[in-house]
Write a protein that holds these residues in place. Structure first.
Motif, short mmCIF file in Angstrom:
data_model
loop_
_atom_site.label_atom_id
_atom_site.label_comp_id
_atom_site.label_asym_id
_atom_site.label_seq_id
_atom_site.Cartn_x
_atom_site.Cartn_y
_atom_site.Cartn_z
N LEU A 261 -18.23 3.73 -50.01
CA LEU A 261 -18.99 4.35 -48.93
C LEU A 261 -18.54 5.78 -48.66
CD1 LEU A 261 -19.34 1.40 -46.40
CD2 LEU A 261 -21.00 2.24 -48.04
N LYS B 52 -21.70 3.34 -40.10
CA LYS B 52 -23.17 3.22 -40.17
C LYS B 52 -23.78 4.41 -40.89
CE LYS B 52 -23.79 0.38 -36.03
NZ LYS B 52 -24.33 0.30 -34.69
N TYR C 216 -22.98 4.19 -44.59
CA TYR C 216 -23.76 3.13 -45.21
C TYR C 216 -25.20 3.60 -45.45
CZ TYR C 216 -26.65 -1.01 -45.65
OH TYR C 216 -27.59 -1.91 -46.07
N VAL D 25 -22.94 -1.74 -52.26
CA VAL D 25 -22.89 -0.99 -51.00
C VAL D 25 -22.92 -1.97 -49.82
CG1 VAL D 25 -24.17 0.62 -49.52
CG2 VAL D 25 -23.84 1.14 -51.94
N ASN D 26 -23.80 -2.97 -49.88
CA ASN D 26 -23.87 -3.96 -48.80
C ASN D 26 -22.57 -4.75 -48.69
OD1 ASN D 26 -26.48 -3.41 -47.89
ND2 ASN D 26 -27.39 -4.70 -49.47
N ARG E 9 -19.89 -2.52 -47.04
CA ARG E 9 -20.09 -2.42 -45.59
C ARG E 9 -19.66 -3.70 -44.89
NH1 ARG E 9 -25.80 -3.26 -43.34
NH2 ARG E 9 -25.26 -5.13 -44.44
#
Length: 178
Positions: A128, A140, A143, A164-165, A168
């Motif tokens: 990230l 946030k 992300y 990426v998910n 996070r």
């Protein structure tokens, strides 16, 4: 008196000769009609019984079919339940992995004398583009920026979007934000 009897007999014979065939034919037709009514009643009863038996057998077949579907579904559920029971519970570790997913890799790398694998939390921060000391709003923002380029609709790949998910989620879990 004899004359009265003779006249009575003649009248009776005449009337009997004239009307007896009509009466007998009427009686025969009446008996035939009664047998015809009886025959139609028997046919109606037989048809009703046949219809009732067909409905009963159809309902029984449907119940057996539904029972077979339910039995198959129950057996499938039981199979998966026993399979999960056989595996045992999965224990979540600090880095977000379950069970022995990372332990074997670390031991193998250390046994071979190679470098130990990186910390998944550090990998998530690198994915990230975050540095230490970030806030929830920084997470946030990072992300949104990372998913904008990693999403398959924006030219990225499904694997990149999943990475990426996952990054996070791991960071948020580590900080207790999710």
């Amino acid at each position: 008196m004899l004359l009265a009897l003779l006249i009575g007999w003649i009248v009776f014979s005449y009337l009997f000769a004239e009307f007896a065939p009509i009466i007998f034919i009427g009686i025969v037709y009446l008996i035939g009609y009664l047998f015809l009514c009886l025959w139609e009643a028997v046919k109606l009863i037989v048809r009703a019984l046949a219809w009732l038996m067909a409905r009963t057998f159809r309902a029984a077949a449907l119940a057996l079919r539904q029972g077979a579907y339910g039995l198959r579904l129950g057996m499938l559920f039981l199979f998966y339940l026993v399979d999960e029971w056989r595996r045992g519970p999965a224990e979540e570790q600090d880095d977000g992995t379950f069970g022995d997913e990372r332990v074997g890799d670390q031991d193998d790398a250390e046994d071979r004398g190679g470098p130990a694998p990186r910390d998944p939390y550090e990998d998530a921060l690198a994915t990230l583009g975050l540095n230490s000391g970030f806030t929830l709003s920084d997470l946030k923002r990072a992300y949104k920026l990372a998913i904008r380029f990693a999403h398959p609709d924006a030219g990225g790949s499904a694997a990149a979007a999943q990475a990426v998910n996952a990054a996070r989620d791991l960071i948020a879990r580590r900080h207790g934000w999710k």
